[in-house]
Enzyme design. Structure first.
Site, mmCIF file in Angstrom:
data_model
loop_
_atom_site.group_PDB
_atom_site.id
_atom_site.type_symbol
_atom_site.label_atom_id
_atom_site.label_comp_id
_atom_site.label_asym_id
_atom_site.label_seq_id
_atom_site.Cartn_x
_atom_site.Cartn_y
_atom_site.Cartn_z
ATOM 1 C CB CYS A 169 18.992 50.259 3.096
ATOM 2 S SG CYS A 169 18.650 48.879 2.014
ATOM 3 C CD GLU A 202 -1.468 -0.921 3.497
ATOM 4 O OE1 GLU A 202 -1.692 0.075 4.169
ATOM 5 O OE2 GLU A 202 -1.971 -2.045 3.698
ATOM 6 C CE LYS A 217 6.432 5.367 6.148
ATOM 7 N NZ LYS A 217 6.158 6.714 6.607
ATOM 8 C CB CYS A 264 22.991 46.899 2.245
ATOM 9 S SG CYS A 264 22.603 48.654 2.204
ATOM 10 C CB CYS A 290 19.635 51.929 -0.711
ATOM 11 S SG CYS A 290 21.016 51.110 0.090
ATOM 12 C CG ASP A 348 5.111 12.707 4.367
ATOM 13 O OD1 ASP A 348 5.169 12.515 5.597
ATOM 14 O OD2 ASP A 348 5.875 13.467 3.758
ATOM 15 C CB CYS A 376 22.323 47.894 -1.455
ATOM 16 S SG CYS A 376 20.661 47.555 -0.834
ATOM 17 C CE LYS A 423 11.069 7.769 4.833
ATOM 18 N NZ LYS A 423 10.289 8.632 5.670
ATOM 19 C CE1 TYR A 470 -1.789 3.624 9.051
ATOM 20 C CE2 TYR A 470 -1.882 5.282 7.331
ATOM 21 C CZ TYR A 470 -1.505 4.903 8.596
ATOM 22 O OH TYR A 470 -0.854 5.778 9.406
#
Ligand code: IVH
Length: 673
Positions: free
Chosen positions: A437, A111, A113, A431, A416, A115, A413, A319, A232
């Site tokens: 700024c 089946e 799995k 910056c 600015c 999550d 930056c 998995k 399940y």
């Protein structure tokens, strides 16, 4: 028809329509008609309180709880599964089963799995009576009210009547059924989009979103999040069949949503085929899956194989490998944080990755970009970790266009234009224009108003942005100059404006420790702010501290000390602090005066559980006012635990193991007089 009969009929029909819609995905009536019937039932139930039934279809949106969840002991512990990651591990398990069954034939049920979040549902006389989370496997939280909002979980099972279209085999008087609660991908994406727009923190994945939702105290919020559930595992004394697969098929007829892909096989090759098929096919499923679960089908054989301390020998999880996609890097953009740190972001061709569309990935810093020798136009491999933002894990050099240019980290930056700087020992570029700024200014104000700082919750990031753009605020001190007239729009928003102004004014009572944190001195977090406040006791002493004195404080290192000195040597900051002082903010430690006693002197105290007389935060203050220290986790140094109702079982166990005294709320209050 009399009203009582009508209530019964409506309940029956609504349960059936609910099942057709949420479990079978095959509605036979429209939404409007459904709502109409629901309203009729609500009205009738209001008229006939004697007909109240916690499992009526009207009870899915429960009332909002205001207590923490009750802890319940599981009748059968909720174990986990051993994980495997490759075919060899699966073959080893298959062999061990064969050996355990002494060569007897066996079947394996394969089946998905899922999550999500595991849940255990109890049904008595065909009615859902309890829903409990896994918790620590022995005790879990009773989340029945929230689980009832999940439409694909039947509140009442389809009765085994012969005239019923959904006739099913009889169900045992009492049984448990276990499964996974999930938030479907589309709901998750929509939720995160809404949260992004509202500037709220995003959920990293549907599992976290489902978990956050299910632990909410508001059933109405849970209902709005549209969770789903796949079951399940059926448990109980009298099960309908001898096989696990057969039991689930019967449960499907009782009204449960069971994994569609479930399949019974015999050979190892058939198991591999199932795994390979679903490794790609699962991407089409509406919910997250992270592997395959293999279970020996016969319950008699399961019993013969038994359990290890942690997991059954008769089942195992395989998995899937983390999904990885390849897409084109089109551009690198740069974000400026509150501290001025620059974060490069990869902008890529949108691709589907593990259930969501991905078009951006973090590039961390310049060194990260260099380590991959990234070029614009490169094809990059992207994976999702546990984090919200996916990461780049590699580059396909073979696909690099001949003319591709290497990514050049910016020198100025992006907000600015100030030239960036890189401090010694730091990976990030900054910056340095803190006071000019925009994202830094706004970021500092947002930090200042945050819950753990000044806690001005009448303001949010959007309002800050709005006020900044309108020139109303340039720094944290400007907040205290705002008056109602300035922010009530055309006069129609006086009430909310007043609320905002009141919220700002109330922050003047916030204790000095939090003011120090709220200033937003680089590297000074909540804990360091407390240390500084307690050591220096007032802002003047802190402002005049030298580098040596700062570094002498345990927990304050060189980098932080330097940053504190820089902060208090900046003219602009001194002006702001002076203004804050004049507005009446707390600039000295209050505990000096409010030290009530030394009754808890030298004691380390852990707080756990839910309290009646004071809140947890109040108890923290009370402990400190009486000379004690509040600590987060239990260790051999803990003096005692101040325990309210529902103390966590793992804490209780640890306390018992270390022989630490548990003091009740009443005993504690008596203790400090
Ligand atoms: S059976 C004793 N079946 O995986 C066996 N578990 O690590 C009980 N899970 O806690 C679990 N899909 O939350 C089983 N088809 C499935 C599952 C499944 C997901 C989760 C479950 C469990 C964990 C085991």
């Amino acid at each position: 028809m009399d009203e009582i009969k009508r209530i019964e009929q409506l309940r029956k029909e609504l349960h059936e329509h609910n099942y057709k819609y949420y479990v079978l995905n095959q509605p036979t009536i429209g939404d409007q008609e459904f709502d109409f019937m629901m309203h009729e039932l609500q009205d009738l139930e209001a008229k006939h309180p004697e007909m109240a039934d916690p499992n009526s279809p009207t009870q899915r949106v429960g009332s909002d709880l205001n207590e923490e969840f009750r802890q319940v002991e599981h009748k059968y512990p909720m174990l986990s599964l051993a994980n495997t990651y490759n075919e060899q591990d699966v073959a080893d398990w298959y062999e061990s089963v064969k050996k355990g069954l002494a060569g007897e034939d066996f079947e394996v049920c394969c089946e998905m799995k899922y999550d999500g979040l595991s849940i255990s549902l109890t049904y008595v006389d065909g009615k859902l009576t309890q829903a409990v989370t896994r918790g620590d496997g022995v005790h879990g939280d009773d989340v029945t009210a929230n689980v009832k909002t999940i439409r694909s979980i039947p509140l009442v099972l389809t009765p085994p009547a012969s005239d019923n279209l959904f006739a099913a085999p009889a169900y045992p008087r009492e049984f448990e059924i276990r499964g996974e609660i999930l938030m479907p991908w589309n709901v998750f994406e929509r939720l995160n989009k809404e949260r992004e727009e509202a500037k709220e923190p995003l959920f990293a994945n549907p599992r976290n979103a489902a978990s956050g939702t299910l632990k909410s105290q508001k059933s109405s919020l849970v209902a709005s999040r549209q969770l789903d559930a796949y079951l399940y595992y059926l448990l109980g004394e009298e099960l309908p069949a001898e096989g696990h697969y057969e039991n689930l098929e019967v449960a499907r007829q009782w009204g449960f949503k069971i994994s569609e892909g479930m399949k019974k096989v015999k050979t190892l090759q058939q198991i591999y085929d199932f795994i390979n098929y679903w490794d790609t096919e699962r991407k089409k499923l509406p919910v997250a899956t992270d592997g395959i679960v293999l279970k020996v089908n016969s319950i008699r054989q399961q019993r013969a194989l038994g359990f290890t301390a942690k997991s059954p020998r008769w089942a195992i999880a395989y998995k899937f490998k983390a999904e990885r996609v390849c897409t084109r890097l089109n551009e690198v953009t740069y974000q400026v944080g509150r501290t001025g740190a620059i974060t490069p972001v990869a902008n890529m061709d949108p691709v589907q990755l593990a259930g969501t569309t991905v078009k951006r990935a973090t590039l961390n810093n310049e060194d990260f970009i260099k380590s991959f020798d990234l070029h614009i136009g490169d094809y990059v491999y992207v994976e999702k970790g546990g984090e919200i933002i996916p990461k780049i894990v590699g580059v396909d050099i073979d696909q690099r266009p001949i003319i591709a240019q290497p990514v050049e980290f910016i020198k100025r930056c992006p907000e600015c234009g100030t030239p960036l700087v890189r401090y010694e020992g730091e990976a990030a570029w900054y910056c340095p224009n803190d006071s000019g700024c925009p994202p830094q200014i706004k970021g500092r104000i947002e930090h200042f108003i945050a819950r753990k700082a000044m806690n001005i919750d009448s303001l949010g990031p959007e309002t800050v942005d709005d006020y900044y753009r309108h020139g109303l605020i340039h720094n944290i001190a400007d907040l205290y100059d705002i008056d109602v007239q300035q922010i009530n729009g055309d006069g129609s928003r006086t009430k909310s404006a007043q609320r905002i102004v009141n919220g700002i004014a109330a922050s003047k009572e916030v204790p000095f420790e939090r003011v120090v944190f709220a200033l937003g001195i680089r590297f000074v977090g909540e804990t360091s702010a407390k240390l500084l406040a307690r050591h220096f006791k007032n802002i003047d002493a802190l402002m005049n501290a030298g580098i040596e004195e700062l570094q002498e404080i345990e927990g304050i290192g060189e980098v932080m000390a330097k940053s504190i000195i820089t902060y208090f040597h900046t003219e602009e900051n001194l002006k702001i602090i002076e203004r804050l002082r004049n507005y009446g903010l707390q600039m000295e430690l209050a505990t000096q005066n409010s030290q009530l006693s030394t009754k808890l002197e030298g004691q380390s105290i852990v707080i756990s559980g839910v309290f009646t007389h004071h809140s947890r935060d109040e108890y923290k203050i009370i402990i400190e006012q009486n000379g004690g220290k509040n600590v987060g986790s239990i260790s051999s140094k803990t003096s005692f635990i101040l325990a309210g109702e529902n103390m966590g079982p793992s804490k209780l166990q640890k306390a018992e193991k270390l022989g630490i005294k548990i003091v009740s709320e009443e005993e504690f209050l008596e203790m400090i007089g």
